[in-house]
Design an enzyme around this catalytic site. Structure first.
Site: not given
Ligand code: NAP
Length: 482
Positions: A22, A24, A73, A94, A109, A133
């Protein structure tokens, strides 16, 4: 980065499985450092079966806020005291924000993507949008397009049922039939799907066909915005796009890819090649983090701070190490071994130029002069900047002398200057006739002169300096990795 932890430090973190890769912590710990807030952000590897207990434990440990990533999530919603409207509509959160009664869930997000596209000046209101998608990320994209009042939204997916599910859910949540689900392979239907506005302006312009080269090209008065939300094109799958046919890209004027590794995906290349603007998803990642941080700390982060965090994030996301230094300092040898030791690719900028030009550097110097070669270096760097991630990059000795090149290197990755003494260079290169700059009567004097001029520039442009004189490659690599 130095983090001071004391009795008042508040803990922030990420729950996911896996969490090792990650970015983050880079976003949040950089924010805390810049803003001087006493927070520390760490990743927590949480398995599916332990999720509810982990959320309860986090609350008891007085953890201020959490991010949640794949695969939790959706499931985490059951452990929250409340969920924001967009989190409920998307069915995924999230970000968990501490309240008196437990954690409240948000979907940053979606909010992050909205802030990214606004930062690029893209307006969705009244626009026709194609979403490619129908996975977890596409739900947030669909919500954003509805919330931002796009006029027509087409969600295209390999598995039609998943696209249909999102379309039905969002149309019903927003109370209007704006999203239409389609099978990915049916995208050509969108060529026909021009609005009356398109047709009338085409008629005024004297018809909708242009060409004469065998392929008639539709001229759109209003093109689509396309948001690429599949996992196709993600490194190492760099050479694929979910739709490869150039006709698709002629229908769009703006492409946003949620993927940011590689920096320029095949989807983005195809957009640009057909005249559309294209953006990757790194700013979405940045802003989803910034919005979470704002919620946790009840603050507003300025765009100036966001830009500073983005610079750090970009370097980390690219995962490149750039080696600079004088000729003979060992950039190529060290670079290749460093790449191997860290599981990354190796790229030699000089070789990149030679391969592209189809002749040696000595010949380029001899036939066109140094200035011409320096311009080739800048051109090569710009190309590398758009495409290269996860790579150790070795640069030519004179390349960092141009300010424009130093600026690109600085964004490309961590710049490590391999510092070598003049006598060590002389020992290594004496007798080498392939170095145009050393073809003088007194090479040692030339080395001292050139290095004396260049060394301060190398030092100025580097994040780190490693002494490489009379040391083994193993030793140098250990130093760089440490
Ligand atoms: P996901 O739930 O696994 O969905 C994957 C999507 O890709 C599905 O629509 C799937 O179609 C499609 N797909 C996979 N292989 C395909 C193939 N061979 N041909 C056609 N379609 C194919 O993943 P996600 O969580 O939505 O993430 C999607 C992408 O967005 C990832 O690359 C992720 O890195 C990126 N992302 C970026 C950010 C950011 O902050 N920038 C945030 C979230 C996600 P089917 O339904 O037919 O399988």
């Amino acid at each position: 980065m130095g983090i001071d932890i004391d009795g008042k430090t508040r803990l922030l973190g990420l729950m996911g499985d896996p969490v090792e890769h990650t970015l983050s912590p880079v976003i949040h710990n950089t924010l805390s450092e810049i803003l001087g807030l006493n927070n520390v952000y760490v990743p927590f590897h949480v398995k599916k079966e332990g999720l509810a207990k982990a959320v309860e434990g986090a609350f008891q440990l007085n953890i201020l806020g959490l991010n949640v990533t794949v695969p939790h999530k959706n499931d985490v919603i059951a452990s929250l005291c409340s969920v924001s409207d967009e989190g409920l509509a998307i069915g995924a959160v999230n970000t968990l924000v501490r309240t008196e009664n437990g954690y409240r869930g948000y979907n940053t997000d979606m909010l992050g993507l909205t802030r990214e596209i606004k930062s690029y000046g893209i307006e969705l209101v009244g626009r026709k949008v194609i979403i490619l998608g129908a996975g977890g990320a596409a739900k947030a994209v669909a919500y954003m397009c509805m919330a931002e009042k796009a006029s027509d939204i087409y969600i295209l997916n390999r598995t039609l049922e998943k696209a249909t599910e999102i379309a039905e859910h969002m149309n019903s949540f927003f109370g209007r039939q704006t999203i239409r689900a389609m099978k990915l392979s049916d995208w050509r239907e969108l060529v026909k799907n021009r609005s009356d506005r398109d047709k009338s302006s085409e008629n005024k312009a004297g018809g909708n066909k242009a060409g004469g080269n065998g392929t008639d090209e539709i001229v759109f008065s209003e093109k689509y915005i396309a948001i690429q939300s599949t996992s196709i094109g993600l490194k190492p799958d760099n050479d694929r796009a979910v739709i490869e046919d150039e006709d698709f890209y002629r229908m769009i004027d703006t492409g946003v890819d949620l993927i940011y590794s590689p920096f320029e995906t095949k989807f983005m290349k195809l957009c640009r090649r057909n005249g559309a603007k294209a953006y990757n998803g790194l700013k979405m990642l940045l802003y989803q983090g910034i919005i979470a941080y704002e919620l946790w700390n009840d603050i507003s982060v300025s765009e100036e701070v966001a830009d500073r965090v983005y610079e750090v994030l970009e370097k980390n996301a690219r995962n490149n190490t750039v080696l600079t230094g004088f000729m003979g300092c060992g950039k190529s040898t060290v670079g290749k071994r460093l790449a191997k030791a860290t599981g990354r690719d190796f790229l030699d900028v000089d070789k990149y130029i030679v391969d592209k030009a189809g002749c040696s550097i000595s010949r380029i110097f001899a036939e066109h002069g140094e200035e011409y070669f320096r311009a080739l270096e800048t051109e090569a760097l710009n190309e590398i900047y758009n495409t290269v991630t996860g790579t150790v990059i070795s640069t030519g000795g004179g390349l960092p002398m141009r300010k424009v090149n130093r600026d690109i290197l600085n964004r490309l990755g961590e710049v490590v200057y391999l510092d070598v003494s003049p006598d060590c260079v002389y020992e290594r290169l004496k007798g080498d006739t392939t170095r145009p700059l050393l073809q003088s009567e007194n090479p040692m004097e030339r080395i001292e002169e050139l290095l004396g001029f260049r060394r301060p520039v190398y030092l100025d442009g580097a994040d780190r300096t490693v002494n490489v004189s009379y040391r083994t490659v193993e030793d140098i690599i250990k130093d760089i990795i440490d």
